[in-house]
Scaffold this active site. Structure first.
Site, PDB file in Angstrom:
ATOM      1  N   GLY A 186     -15.836 -36.295  43.916  1.00  8.39           N
ATOM      2  CA  GLY A 186     -16.106 -35.367  45.006  1.00  8.39           C
ATOM      3  C   GLY A 186     -14.921 -35.204  45.940  1.00  8.39           C
ATOM      4  O   GLY A 186     -13.762 -35.336  45.534  1.00  8.39           O
ATOM      5  N   SER A 187     -15.210 -34.948  47.188  1.00  7.71           N
ATOM      6  CA  SER A 187     -14.165 -34.592  48.149  1.00  7.71           C
ATOM      7  C   SER A 187     -13.135 -35.680  48.391  1.00  7.71           C
ATOM      8  O   SER A 187     -12.038 -35.378  48.853  1.00  7.71           O
ATOM      9  CB  SER A 187     -14.802 -34.167  49.472  1.00  7.71           C
ATOM     10  OG  SER A 187     -15.479 -32.938  49.296  1.00  7.71           O
ATOM     11  N   THR A 188     -13.434 -36.926  48.086  1.00  7.94           N
ATOM     12  CA  THR A 188     -12.421 -37.969  48.242  1.00  7.94           C
ATOM     13  C   THR A 188     -11.222 -37.696  47.338  1.00  7.94           C
ATOM     14  O   THR A 188     -10.102 -38.097  47.650  1.00  7.94           O
ATOM     15  CB  THR A 188     -12.996 -39.361  47.935  1.00  7.94           C
ATOM     16  OG1 THR A 188     -13.546 -39.371  46.623  1.00  7.94           O
ATOM     17  CG2 THR A 188     -14.065 -39.750  48.943  1.00  7.94           C
ATOM     18  N   TYR A 189     -11.445 -36.978  46.238  1.00  9.63           N
ATOM     19  CA  TYR A 189     -10.374 -36.640  45.301  1.00  9.63           C
ATOM     20  C   TYR A 189      -9.412 -35.599  45.884  1.00  9.63           C
ATOM     21  O   TYR A 189      -8.283 -35.461  45.416  1.00  9.63           O
ATOM     22  CB  TYR A 189     -10.993 -36.119  44.006  1.00  9.63           C
ATOM     23  CG  TYR A 189     -10.013 -35.916  42.876  1.00  9.63           C
ATOM     24  CD1 TYR A 189      -9.721 -36.952  41.998  1.00  9.63           C
ATOM     25  CD2 TYR A 189      -9.390 -34.687  42.678  1.00  9.63           C
ATOM     26  CE1 TYR A 189      -8.837 -36.776  40.950  1.00  9.63           C
ATOM     27  CE2 TYR A 189      -8.499 -34.506  41.631  1.00  9.63           C
ATOM     28  CZ  TYR A 189      -8.227 -35.552  40.774  1.00  9.63           C
ATOM     29  OH  TYR A 189      -7.349 -35.372  39.737  1.00  9.63           O
ATOM     30  N   LYS A 190      -9.831 -34.887  46.909  1.00  4.00           N
ATOM     31  CA  LYS A 190      -8.960 -33.883  47.525  1.00  4.00           C
ATOM     32  C   LYS A 190      -7.666 -34.511  48.036  1.00  4.00           C
ATOM     33  O   LYS A 190      -6.637 -33.841  48.122  1.00  4.00           O
ATOM     34  CB  LYS A 190      -9.693 -33.155  48.650  1.00  4.00           C
ATOM     35  CG  LYS A 190     -10.811 -32.254  48.144  1.00  4.00           C
ATOM     36  CD  LYS A 190     -11.614 -31.657  49.282  1.00  4.00           C
ATOM     37  CE  LYS A 190     -12.752 -30.805  48.743  1.00  4.00           C
ATOM     38  NZ  LYS A 190     -13.646 -30.348  49.806  1.00  4.00           N
TER      39      LYS A 190
END
Length: 169
Positions: free
Chosen positions: A17-21
């Site tokens: 999810g957004s942690t991968y951004k």
């Protein structure tokens, strides 16, 4: 049926999810696709091919720089960075960040997770990588899989200046 004996912190892999951004941001910075002052516009959606990729904030974030993109988790910013990078450069930075392989913690049966590449998809599924899939990966969706411990190890490296440590018990 719910796998009560599965150590989900090391044996279960999930889309990060957004942690991968943060991976997408690091790759974009390292490859010169963006810098800390790059501003991109988010109207709440992004057109790619014949498809609309939506931001979580339907009204959009407006003009977004890297700091705002991370703090407000703007999908459209990262779609654009991911598209400019392409899947293989994005994957290279994810792998260099420790994702897609076990952390080496001294526990049995640690999962590797998965960081997809164009070659992986061709070999595993038998079809070519599609550009829209890169947009999904850029925000931590699609084929990306990581264990909670891998993401913790990655974020720890970001916090401590880039050094990836082997977790210890």
């Amino acid at each position: 049926p719910k796998h009560p004996l599965l150590n989900k912190s090391i044996q279960a892999a999930y889309p990060p999810g957004s942690t991968y951004k943060i991976v997408t941001a690091l790759a974009g910075l390292a490859e010169g696709v963006i810098d800390e002052n790059t501003k991109l516009y988010c109207p709440g959606h992004y057109y790619f091919g014949k498809r609309i990729y939506r931001c979580w904030k339907h009204s959009g974030h407006g003009e977004v720089d890297l700091r705002k993109a991370i703090t407000e988790s703007c999908d459209v910013f990262f779609y654009q960075v991911g598209q400019k990078l392409g899947i293989d450069r994005l994957s290279m930075y994810a792998i260099a960040s420790g994702l897609g392989s076990p952390t080496g913690i001294d526990l049995d049966h640690e999962s590797s997770g998965l960081i997809p590449t164009a070659e992986w998809k061709k070999r595993r599924i038998g079809v070519d990588w599609q550009g829209g899939e890169t947009l999904s990966v850029a925000i931590g969706q699609g084929y990306d899989l990581a264990t909670p411990l891998q993401m913790l190890d990655f974020i720890s490296a970001v916090a401590n200046g880039g050094k990836i440590y082997k977790p210890l018990i």
